[in-house]
Each structure stands twice: as C-alpha cells, then as structure tokens.
Write a protein that holds these residues in place. Structure first.
Motif, PDB file in Angstrom:
ATOM      1  N   PRO A 285       0.607  -1.483   0.191  1.00 61.20           N
ATOM      2  CA  PRO A 285       0.012  -0.286   0.464  1.00 61.20           C
ATOM      3  C   PRO A 285       0.682   1.430  -0.515  1.00 61.20           C
ATOM      4  CG  PRO A 285      -1.168  -1.265   1.229  1.00 61.20           C
ATOM      5  CD  PRO A 285       0.059  -1.800   1.325  1.00 61.20           C
ATOM      6  N   SER A 286      -0.122   2.347  -0.262  1.00 60.77           N
ATOM      7  CA  SER A 286       1.038   3.894  -0.782  1.00 60.77           C
ATOM      8  C   SER A 286       0.376   4.237   0.330  1.00 60.77           C
ATOM      9  CB  SER A 286       0.854   4.445  -1.505  1.00 60.77           C
ATOM     10  OG  SER A 286      -0.955   4.466  -1.679  1.00 60.77           O
ATOM     11  N   ASP A 287      -0.248   3.732   1.635  1.00 61.67           N
ATOM     12  CA  ASP A 287      -0.375   5.273   2.965  1.00 61.67           C
ATOM     13  C   ASP A 287      -0.695   3.480   3.945  1.00 61.67           C
ATOM     14  OD1 ASP A 287      -0.204   7.276   5.043  1.00 61.67           O
ATOM     15  OD2 ASP A 287      -2.123   7.674   3.324  1.00 61.67           O
ATOM     16  N   GLY A 288      -0.833   4.442   5.021  1.00 60.11           N
ATOM     17  CA  GLY A 288      -0.575   3.664   6.533  1.00 60.11           C
ATOM     18  C   GLY A 288      -1.461   1.847   6.566  1.00 60.11           C
ATOM     19  N   ILE A 289      -0.854   1.245   6.664  1.00 60.71           N
ATOM     20  CA  ILE A 289      -1.277  -0.305   6.560  1.00 60.71           C
ATOM     21  C   ILE A 289      -2.025  -0.775   8.492  1.00 60.71           C
ATOM     22  CG2 ILE A 289      -1.299  -2.813   6.436  1.00 60.71           C
ATOM     23  CD1 ILE A 289       1.029  -1.802   5.135  1.00 60.71           C
ATOM     24  N   SER A 290      -3.412  -0.354   7.625  1.00 67.31           N
ATOM     25  CA  SER A 290      -4.843  -0.280   8.988  1.00 67.31           C
ATOM     26  C   SER A 290      -5.131  -1.970  10.057  1.00 67.31           C
ATOM     27  CB  SER A 290      -5.823   0.526   8.679  1.00 67.31           C
ATOM     28  OG  SER A 290      -6.396  -0.454   7.275  1.00 67.31           O
ATOM     29  N   HIS A 291      -4.653  -2.831   8.504  1.00 66.07           N
ATOM     30  CA  HIS A 291      -5.633  -4.405   9.228  1.00 66.07           C
ATOM     31  C   HIS A 291      -4.733  -5.390   8.096  1.00 66.07           C
ATOM     32  CE1 HIS A 291      -7.124  -7.396  11.181  1.00 66.07           C
ATOM     33  NE2 HIS A 291      -7.735  -7.827  10.474  1.00 66.07           N
ATOM     34  N   LEU A 292      -4.675  -6.797   8.288  1.00 63.74           N
ATOM     35  CA  LEU A 292      -4.449  -7.721   7.891  1.00 63.74           C
ATOM     36  C   LEU A 292      -5.239  -8.781   8.469  1.00 63.74           C
ATOM     37  CD1 LEU A 292      -0.231  -7.789   8.631  1.00 63.74           C
ATOM     38  CD2 LEU A 292      -1.943  -6.818   5.963  1.00 63.74           C
ATOM     39  N   GLU A 293      -5.232  -9.631   7.232  1.00 66.72           N
ATOM     40  CA  GLU A 293      -6.423 -10.867   7.981  1.00 66.72           C
ATOM     41  C   GLU A 293      -6.313 -12.520   6.586  1.00 66.72           C
ATOM     42  OE1 GLU A 293     -10.758 -12.231   8.834  1.00 66.72           O
ATOM     43  OE2 GLU A 293      -9.648 -10.369  10.040  1.00 66.72           O
ATOM     44  N   PHE A 294      -5.641 -12.969   7.514  1.00 66.53           N
ATOM     45  CA  PHE A 294      -5.337 -13.743   6.208  1.00 66.53           C
ATOM     46  C   PHE A 294      -6.774 -14.843   6.043  1.00 66.53           C
ATOM     47  CE2 PHE A 294      -0.845 -14.357   7.882  1.00 66.53           C
ATOM     48  CZ  PHE A 294      -0.468 -14.405   6.247  1.00 66.53           C
ATOM     49  N   SER A 295      -7.541 -15.545   5.148  1.00 61.79           N
ATOM     50  CA  SER A 295      -7.826 -16.164   4.618  1.00 61.79           C
ATOM     51  C   SER A 295      -8.620 -17.185   5.839  1.00 61.79           C
ATOM     52  CB  SER A 295      -8.431 -16.631   3.250  1.00 61.79           C
ATOM     53  OG  SER A 295      -9.560 -17.999   2.673  1.00 61.79           O
ATOM     54  N   PRO A 296      -9.747 -17.746   5.933  1.00 60.46           N
ATOM     55  CA  PRO A 296      -9.745 -19.314   7.159  1.00 60.46           C
ATOM     56  C   PRO A 296      -9.945 -21.169   6.056  1.00 60.46           C
ATOM     57  CG  PRO A 296     -11.773 -18.180   6.517  1.00 60.46           C
ATOM     58  CD  PRO A 296     -10.957 -17.177   5.769  1.00 60.46           C
ATOM     59  N   LYS A 297      -9.309 -20.554   4.833  1.00 62.01           N
ATOM     60  CA  LYS A 297      -9.529 -21.902   3.674  1.00 62.01           C
ATOM     61  C   LYS A 297      -8.076 -21.295   2.928  1.00 62.01           C
ATOM     62  CE  LYS A 297     -13.944 -22.748   4.649  1.00 62.01           C
ATOM     63  NZ  LYS A 297     -14.697 -23.706   5.680  1.00 62.01           N
ATOM     64  N   ALA A 298      -7.952 -20.712   2.718  1.00 65.28           N
ATOM     65  CA  ALA A 298      -6.086 -20.732   2.126  1.00 65.28           C
ATOM     66  C   ALA A 298      -5.512 -19.367   2.491  1.00 65.28           C
ATOM     67  CB  ALA A 298      -6.429 -20.485   1.022  1.00 65.28           C
ATOM     68  N   ASN A 299      -4.341 -19.419   1.743  1.00 70.83           N
ATOM     69  CA  ASN A 299      -3.085 -19.215   2.175  1.00 70.83           C
ATOM     70  C   ASN A 299      -3.281 -17.507   1.057  1.00 70.83           C
ATOM     71  OD1 ASN A 299      -1.505 -19.956   4.685  1.00 70.83           O
ATOM     72  ND2 ASN A 299      -0.612 -21.096   3.007  1.00 70.83           N
ATOM     73  N   HIS A 300      -4.170 -16.536   1.710  1.00 67.31           N
ATOM     74  CA  HIS A 300      -4.326 -15.117   1.014  1.00 67.31           C
ATOM     75  C   HIS A 300      -4.514 -14.248   1.697  1.00 67.31           C
ATOM     76  CE1 HIS A 300      -7.004 -17.454  -2.435  1.00 67.31           C
ATOM     77  NE2 HIS A 300      -5.550 -17.807  -3.092  1.00 67.31           N
ATOM     78  N   LEU A 301      -3.829 -13.470   1.971  1.00 62.71           N
ATOM     79  CA  LEU A 301      -3.808 -12.261   3.388  1.00 62.71           C
ATOM     80  C   LEU A 301      -4.363 -11.065   2.181  1.00 62.71           C
ATOM     81  CD1 LEU A 301      -2.461 -11.206   6.087  1.00 62.71           C
ATOM     82  CD2 LEU A 301      -0.190 -10.838   4.174  1.00 62.71           C
TER      83      LEU A 301
ATOM     84  N   GLN B 148     -14.005   5.452  -1.337  1.00 64.05           N
ATOM     85  CA  GLN B 148     -13.551   6.393  -1.636  1.00 64.05           C
ATOM     86  C   GLN B 148     -12.940   7.389  -0.285  1.00 64.05           C
ATOM     87  OE1 GLN B 148     -17.313   8.737  -2.911  1.00 64.05           O
ATOM     88  NE2 GLN B 148     -17.511   7.005  -4.563  1.00 64.05           N
ATOM     89  N   ALA B 149     -12.246   5.987   0.733  1.00 62.64           N
ATOM     90  CA  ALA B 149     -11.655   7.383   1.893  1.00 62.64           C
ATOM     91  C   ALA B 149     -11.269   6.192   2.050  1.00 62.64           C
ATOM     92  CB  ALA B 149     -12.691   7.925   2.605  1.00 62.64           C
ATOM     93  N   PRO B 150      -9.821   6.394   3.518  1.00 59.80           N
ATOM     94  CA  PRO B 150      -9.364   5.261   3.935  1.00 59.80           C
ATOM     95  C   PRO B 150     -10.280   4.234   4.209  1.00 59.80           C
ATOM     96  CG  PRO B 150      -8.304   7.611   4.996  1.00 59.80           C
ATOM     97  CD  PRO B 150      -9.742   7.765   3.472  1.00 59.80           C
ATOM     98  N   VAL B 151      -9.732   2.866   4.670  1.00 58.70           N
ATOM     99  CA  VAL B 151     -10.019   1.889   4.699  1.00 58.70           C
ATOM    100  C   VAL B 151      -9.094   1.403   5.864  1.00 58.70           C
ATOM    101  CG1 VAL B 151      -9.826  -0.502   3.690  1.00 58.70           C
ATOM    102  CG2 VAL B 151     -10.677   1.555   2.047  1.00 58.70           C
ATOM    103  N   LEU B 152     -10.354   1.331   6.960  1.00 56.82           N
ATOM    104  CA  LEU B 152      -9.871   1.422   8.016  1.00 56.82           C
ATOM    105  C   LEU B 152      -9.765  -0.325   8.655  1.00 56.82           C
ATOM    106  CD1 LEU B 152     -11.909   4.173   9.719  1.00 56.82           C
ATOM    107  CD2 LEU B 152      -9.946   3.830   9.484  1.00 56.82           C
ATOM    108  N   ASP B 153     -11.255  -1.067   7.837  1.00 49.35           N
ATOM    109  CA  ASP B 153     -10.563  -2.761   8.650  1.00 49.35           C
ATOM    110  C   ASP B 153     -11.426  -3.140   7.443  1.00 49.35           C
ATOM    111  OD1 ASP B 153     -10.499  -5.275  10.241  1.00 49.35           O
ATOM    112  OD2 ASP B 153     -12.532  -4.881  10.666  1.00 49.35           O
TER     113      ASP B 153
END
Length: 355
Positions: free
Chosen positions: A19-35, A64-69
C-alpha cells in the motif's frame, strides 16, 4: 527514532505491491494462504502466498476514503471492507466485483463476519456509536445496537463478540440464536484501548479476551467465571524501552493483538516501538523470540496476523502517527513482511521471561 534504524532487520520476506499509505489491518483467509490488507490509501489488496514461496497480488479494490478494516467471509471467497466513506463493501474474489452492503452515519471502523448455525450476518462497528448486523442481501440492517461510544476495534469468535470503544469501553455480546448484549467489562487499563482479541481454551471454546492500550499494556480478562484453571485476570507491561541515561521508559501503543490459531495460549502483539512479541498467557511469560536484542523495525508495527495453520506470521510496518507529524517520513514507505511463526516451536514458553 524511526529514521535511525534500518529496514527489515529480521530479513523477512516482503510482500510485493505494498500500500501507498498507512496499513490498518491484516487478515488471512480461513481457507487458504490468501492475505488481505486494508490501508489509508483507500484500497484493500489480496495476495496469494504459494508453497513455492512466490507471492502474487490477486487484486485490489477501492473505497472513496481510507479503509479502516477488512475481513473474510467464512467460505474464503469473499472479503469485507469498512471505510471512512461510511460504507462497507463485499468483494467477491471469483468475479472481482464489489458491492456496498452496509452504511453508517460516520466512518466504519470494524467489519466481522458471523457464521452461526442458524444465521449469517455481517457485523459493522462505527464512529457513529452503533453496532449493526446485516444480511448482505438487504439494504437495511437486521439489528442495530447502541454502543457506549465510538467503535475503535472488535473481534468475533462464535458465539461471542467484543467491541472496544472510545473512553475505554468494552462491550461483550452473545451471538447464539441472534446477537444480544452480554455484559460490559470495566477496563483495568487507564488509557485508550487500541486492540482486542478473543482467545479459546483447549476445547476450542472462546473463554476470554486480551486488550491493549496506547500506554504499552495488555490486559487479559476471562468472560465467565471458571473459564480457566487459574481463573485469573491480569495485566502486564509491554512495548517499552529504557534508553541509557533516561530515568523513565519510552512507552508505545499496542497496535494489534492476535492469538495463535493452534496454540491458543500464545498471544502475539505488535507495537509502535517497531517490535512484535509472543506471550504465553497461561504461563505469564514472554516467549524468547525474536531475541531480546533484535533491532526494531524502522517504523511502528501497525497490524499483525497468523495464517490458519499458524505456521506463517505476517506483520505490517507502517507509520501510525503516534509520534506526531514530525516523525513522519514518507520515504520509509509501507511494508508487509512474512516469516515462519516461531510460536509453533515453543508453545509452552518455558524458556520465556516471567512477566
């Protein structure tokens, strides 16, 4: 502080197309190694982490604005996002189509999917002081509940949900046949709460929460009496440093918490000091990795996540504005790193340091 240390001191694997700006959240898929990662550049991104070690950007979608989660549907095929544009969206990865599925009167700070035996709903928390539950096929919420204050962070492990608000509010919900308020918890931490995570016992049942504050402390609280052999609530200091010649320590926020999906007593924390740590909450010890003399990242750790098997640990290195605008250096960029999870090596933590 941040400009004085080098990038990636642990020599971990970096995810491409960051990302080009602050990273608000990370989460892996419950079914695969998708982040997935949400960020303040208004984007959510998804990567496929292959067994060969190759990491590929699957796609990205915009608000249209920052994504918080951001969060996953239980089937691993769809992603939910919550934004400062006051909407939550559903991203269908198979069709690469995005649909607005929720709306609030203020920014949406949390999105959590509830997969119950008799219903499925999206839970959204907002700065408008409400918690809403949505059947994503309907434009109106199925349930709306009032919060004590603005929603800052939340977690769901069926049949429980927990929400932390401004003014150190902690509200717990039983999800059962439908979401209902269970109880409020009086925070033992004196400063604003930043992160929360629900933990399970050996029977896989959710039994308590850990929550962290901006003052370098984590508290552990059992949801019901008798939820532990010791049945003890406690708190401990973390993400602090004592510079030479300085009488008082530097104190940093606990930006994120994550419990190991297999070893449920192992808690990971990521802080504004640029460090992540592992803790065993049953033994009350800090696990001995990374080593105590490990250099910090050159920016705060803003988000962390384990994959479903628990063998990969992801962390985001991104400025969180905790030290004000004078410490912001756009040249440092934003980074997501992956490493083999040491939490699988020593779940007992007997070689750790007593807290």
């Amino acid at each position: 502080m941040y400009s004085s240390v080098s990038a990636n001191p642990l020599d971990d694997i970096e995810v491409p197309n960051n990302p080009s700006d602050g990273i608000s959240h990370l989460e892996f898929s419950p079914k695969a190694n998708h982040l997935i990662a949400s960020s303040w550049d208004g984007q959510v991104r998804c990567w496929d982490i292959q067994q060969s070690g190759h990491i590929q950007l699957v796609g990205q979608q915009a608000h249209q604005a920052p994504v918080l989660d951001c969060g996953w549907h239980a089937d691993g095929s769809k992603v939910f996002t919550g934004s400062c544009d006051r909407t939550a969206k559903l991203w269908d990865l198979s069709s690469n189509q995005c649909t607005t599925v929720a709306q609030h009167e203020a920014p949406i700070s949390t999105v959590n999917w509830i997969q119950a035996p008799n219903y499925q709903l999206l839970m959204t928390g907002s700065w408008d002081k409400t918690l809403k539950f949505w059947d994503t096929r309907s434009p109106k919420p199925a349930i709306t509940l009032s919060l004590l204050d603005r929603c800052y962070c939340a977690d769901v492990v069926y049949p429980f949900a927990v929400v932390c608000t401004a003014q150190r509010g902690i509200q717990c919900y039983e999800l059962g046949t439908q979401p209902t308020h269970f109880k409020n918890i009086d925070s033992v931490l004196k400063y604003q709460l930043r992160s929360v995570a629900i933990f399970r016992d050996k029977t896989e049942e959710p039994v308590g929460i850990a929550y962290g504050s901006i003052e370098g402390r984590i508290a552990v609280n059992y949801l019901r009496a008798g939820g532990s052999d010791k049945n003890d609530n406690f708190q401990f200091k973390c993400h602090r440093s004592q510079p030479a010649g300085q009488k008082t320590p530097d104190i940093y926020a606990v930006n994120d918490l994550a419990f190991h999906p297999v070893h449920h007593s192992v808690l990971a924390s990521g802080g504004s000091d640029g460090h992540f740590s592992y803790w065993n909450i049953n033994e009350h010890v800090k696990l001995p990795f990374p080593p105590a003399d490990t250099k910090p990242q050159n920016q705060p750790i803003s988000a962390i996540a384990f994959n479903t098997p628990g063998d990969i640990f992801a962390y985001a290195v991104s400025y969180d504005w905790s030290r004000g605008h004078t410490q912001y250096n756009p040249q440092l960029g934003n980074h997501i790193y992956l490493r083999q999870s040491e939490a699988t090596a020593t779940p007992g933590g007997k070689k750790g340091r007593k807290k």
